[in-house]
Design a protein around this motif. Sequence first.
Motif, PDB file in Angstrom:
ATOM      1  N   UNK A  32       0.901  -1.027  -0.229  1.00 50.87           N
ATOM      2  CA  UNK A  32      -0.057  -0.085  -0.116  1.00 50.87           C
ATOM      3  C   UNK A  32       0.772   1.188  -0.010  1.00 50.87           C
ATOM      4  N   UNK A  33       1.907   1.446   0.887  1.00 57.55           N
ATOM      5  CA  UNK A  33       2.932   2.411   0.817  1.00 57.55           C
ATOM      6  C   UNK A  33       3.461   2.532  -0.490  1.00 57.55           C
ATOM      7  N   UNK A  34       3.896   1.494  -1.116  1.00 60.02           N
ATOM      8  CA  UNK A  34       4.687   1.619  -2.523  1.00 60.02           C
ATOM      9  C   UNK A  34       3.721   2.046  -3.579  1.00 60.02           C
ATOM     10  N   UNK A  35       2.552   1.440  -3.507  1.00 61.71           N
ATOM     11  CA  UNK A  35       1.769   1.734  -4.856  1.00 61.71           C
ATOM     12  C   UNK A  35       1.127   3.093  -4.629  1.00 61.71           C
ATOM     13  N   UNK A  36       0.859   3.660  -3.543  1.00 65.02           N
ATOM     14  CA  UNK A  36       0.665   5.018  -3.423  1.00 65.02           C
ATOM     15  C   UNK A  36       1.541   5.811  -3.761  1.00 65.02           C
ATOM     16  N   UNK A  37       2.852   5.698  -3.232  1.00 67.65           N
ATOM     17  CA  UNK A  37       3.731   6.845  -3.723  1.00 67.65           C
ATOM     18  C   UNK A  37       4.127   6.724  -5.171  1.00 67.65           C
ATOM     19  N   UNK A  38       3.592   5.482  -5.792  1.00 68.77           N
ATOM     20  CA  UNK A  38       4.112   5.205  -7.273  1.00 68.77           C
ATOM     21  C   UNK A  38       2.905   5.926  -8.005  1.00 68.77           C
ATOM     22  N   UNK A  39       1.814   5.677  -7.592  1.00 68.71           N
ATOM     23  CA  UNK A  39       0.488   6.481  -8.144  1.00 68.71           C
ATOM     24  C   UNK A  39       0.532   8.139  -8.068  1.00 68.71           C
ATOM     25  N   UNK A  40       0.932   8.515  -6.834  1.00 71.82           N
ATOM     26  CA  UNK A  40       0.568   9.924  -6.561  1.00 71.82           C
ATOM     27  C   UNK A  40       1.957  10.721  -6.110  1.00 71.82           C
ATOM     28  N   UNK A  41       3.248  10.147  -5.842  1.00 70.99           N
ATOM     29  CA  UNK A  41       4.215  10.635  -5.406  1.00 70.99           C
ATOM     30  C   UNK A  41       4.651  11.613  -6.478  1.00 70.99           C
ATOM     31  N   UNK A  42       4.847  11.495  -7.417  1.00 75.72           N
ATOM     32  CA  UNK A  42       5.224  12.390  -8.830  1.00 75.72           C
ATOM     33  C   UNK A  42       4.457  13.612  -8.786  1.00 75.72           C
ATOM     34  N   UNK A  43       3.044  13.490  -8.934  1.00 77.25           N
ATOM     35  CA  UNK A  43       2.178  14.464  -8.944  1.00 77.25           C
ATOM     36  C   UNK A  43       2.260  15.483  -7.620  1.00 77.25           C
ATOM     37  N   UNK A  44       2.722  14.854  -6.234  1.00 78.53           N
ATOM     38  CA  UNK A  44       2.796  15.752  -5.403  1.00 78.53           C
ATOM     39  C   UNK A  44       4.292  16.551  -5.516  1.00 78.53           C
ATOM     40  N   UNK A  45       5.258  15.879  -5.895  1.00 76.42           N
ATOM     41  CA  UNK A  45       6.442  16.510  -6.180  1.00 76.42           C
ATOM     42  C   UNK A  45       6.586  17.552  -7.148  1.00 76.42           C
ATOM     43  N   UNK A  46       5.855  17.210  -8.290  1.00 78.02           N
ATOM     44  CA  UNK A  46       5.953  18.266  -9.351  1.00 78.02           C
ATOM     45  C   UNK A  46       5.226  19.500  -8.812  1.00 78.02           C
ATOM     46  N   UNK A  47       3.894  19.172  -8.444  1.00 76.45           N
ATOM     47  CA  UNK A  47       3.073  20.273  -7.800  1.00 76.45           C
ATOM     48  C   UNK A  47       3.966  21.340  -6.621  1.00 76.45           C
ATOM     49  N   UNK A  48       4.739  20.513  -5.996  1.00 76.84           N
ATOM     50  CA  UNK A  48       5.297  21.171  -4.865  1.00 76.84           C
ATOM     51  C   UNK A  48       6.395  22.078  -5.499  1.00 76.84           C
ATOM     52  N   UNK A  49       7.351  21.783  -6.631  1.00 74.95           N
ATOM     53  CA  UNK A  49       8.096  22.334  -7.251  1.00 74.95           C
ATOM     54  C   UNK A  49       7.331  23.706  -7.938  1.00 74.95           C
ATOM     55  N   UNK A  50       6.484  23.385  -8.630  1.00 73.63           N
ATOM     56  CA  UNK A  50       5.718  24.784  -9.269  1.00 73.63           C
ATOM     57  C   UNK A  50       5.432  25.755  -8.206  1.00 73.63           C
ATOM     58  N   UNK A  51       4.948  25.212  -6.887  1.00 77.64           N
ATOM     59  CA  UNK A  51       4.600  26.117  -5.772  1.00 77.64           C
ATOM     60  C   UNK A  51       5.801  26.906  -5.581  1.00 77.64           C
ATOM     61  N   UNK A  52       6.960  26.223  -5.319  1.00 77.32           N
ATOM     62  CA  UNK A  52       8.090  26.843  -4.758  1.00 77.32           C
ATOM     63  C   UNK A  52       8.788  27.833  -5.882  1.00 77.32           C
TER      64      UNK A  52
END
Length: 453
Positions: free
Chosen positions: A54-74
Motif C-alpha cells: 500500500x505504501x509503495x503503490x500509493x507513492x508510485x501513483x501520486x508521489x510524482x504528482x505531489x512532487x511536481x506540484x510542490x516544485x511549481x509552488x516553490x
Amino acid sequence: MTALLILVLLVAGIVLVTARWKVSPFLALMGAAILGAFAFRLPLADIVTTVTEAFGSTLGNIGLVILFGTMIGVILERSGAAIAMAEALIKVIGTRFPNLTMSLIGYIVSIPVFCDSGYVILNSLRKAITVRTGVSALATSIALMTGLYATHTLVPPTPGPLAAAENIGITDSLGLIIALGLPVAAVAAIAGLIYASTFARKEFTPIPASSEEEIDTRSYDELRESYGKLPNAFLAFLPILLPLLLICFGSVVKLPSQPLGGGTLFEVASFLSTPVIALIIGLAAALTLLRGNGKLASFNEQINDSVTIAAPILLITGAGAAFGAVLAASPLTDFLADNLSGLGIGLAVPFLISAALKTAQGSSTVAIVSTSALLAPMLGSLGLDSTMGMVLSVLAVGAGAMVVSHANDSYFWVVSQLSRIPVATAYRTLTVATAIEGVAAFGAIMVLSVFLL
C-alpha cells in the motif's frame, strides 16, 4: 464491536502522539498500521506485504504528482510570480473592495502554494492595501486567511486533496475533483469574506512589535523590490492554469460520449491530461519565470528545496495509505457495512471525522490523509462507492480539514503573528472564520450531492 473499539483507540493514539508528544505523523500512522494489523489479527505472513504494498503503490501513483506540484509552488513563490498575480488582480478589481481583493488573491495563489507560505508572501501586500483603503487590518487578515485556506484543502494539485483522491481510489477523476472543488472552495471563500467584512471597521490593539519573532517587517514596496523585475502576469498564471485546464480537459475527453472519438487525438489528449504529464508541462511553464544569469543554479536550489518540502508529505501520504490498507483487510469493513448502511448519514461521516482530527491535532494535511485512509473501507456501506460519491467524499474530507484552526495549527500562528493579532482576538475571529468556511463548504457539497448522487 471490538473492531470499532480498536479503530477508536488507534485514532486516539494517532491524535495523542502527534498533538501532545509531537511525534512525526509519518511514524504515528505507520505505527498505527502495524499495531492495527496485530490488533485486528491479520495473518502474520500478510502484515508486511499489506503495509509495504500500500505504501509503495500509493507513492508510485501520486508521489510524482505531489512532487511536481510542490516544485511549481516553490518556483511561483521564489520568483515573485505570486506578487505578480496579486498585482494583476488588483489592476482588474482595484482597491475599492479590499477584502474581496485579498480573498480572491488568496483563493488563486493557494492552488499551487501552501497556505502558510502564501500568507507570508502576501502579508506585505495585505498591509499596503489595508493602509491605502483605511479598512481594518483584522478584516483583511481574515479575508486573506480564508481565501488561502479554501483552495488549500479542496483543490488539487495541493497535496492534501491529491492524497485523499489516491486513498479513496479516485485519482483517475482529478479533473472532476478540480471542477467541483473550485466552486465549493469559492463558497467557502465567500463565507469567509462575508464574515471578514463584519470586521471592516473593527480595530484591535496589535501585538507590540518587540514581541514579534522572525517576522518579516518589510514594507510592500521593499518586498516587491527584493524580487527585482516581477514576471509578466500571463507567465505568472500559466504554471497554475495549464495543469488545471489539461486535467479538466482529460475528464471531458474520457466521458462515455467520447467527444474526440477513440483515435490518435483521444490518445494524445489522454496522455497530456495525465496529472503527472500536466504538472510537468506546468513546471516547464514555470521555468520561464526564472531570470538573471544564475538561472540554472537558482532552478537547482529551488528543486532541492521542493524535494525537502515534499518529502514529509510523501511519507505521511504513504503511511496513511498503509493504515487504510490494514483497515480494509480487517473485520472492520464487514462491521461498518452491517451498521452504517442504514443510517443515511453519508457525506457527514468524512466531514465529521476530518473535522475532529483537524481540531484535535492541528494539521489539515494529516487530517485529510488520515480521514481518507479511514474512509476507504466505508465507502460501500455509506453509499459513496460511485465515482461521484468518491469525488464528493474527497471534498467533504477537505471541508472538514478546515474546522477549526487554533493554537495547535501552524497556520493559526502564521496569520496571527504576521498580522499582529493578539491570541485572544485570534481565537474569537480567525478560529471562528475557519469553522464558518468549513461548514459553508460542506453545505455546498451537500447541495451538489442532491443533484449528483
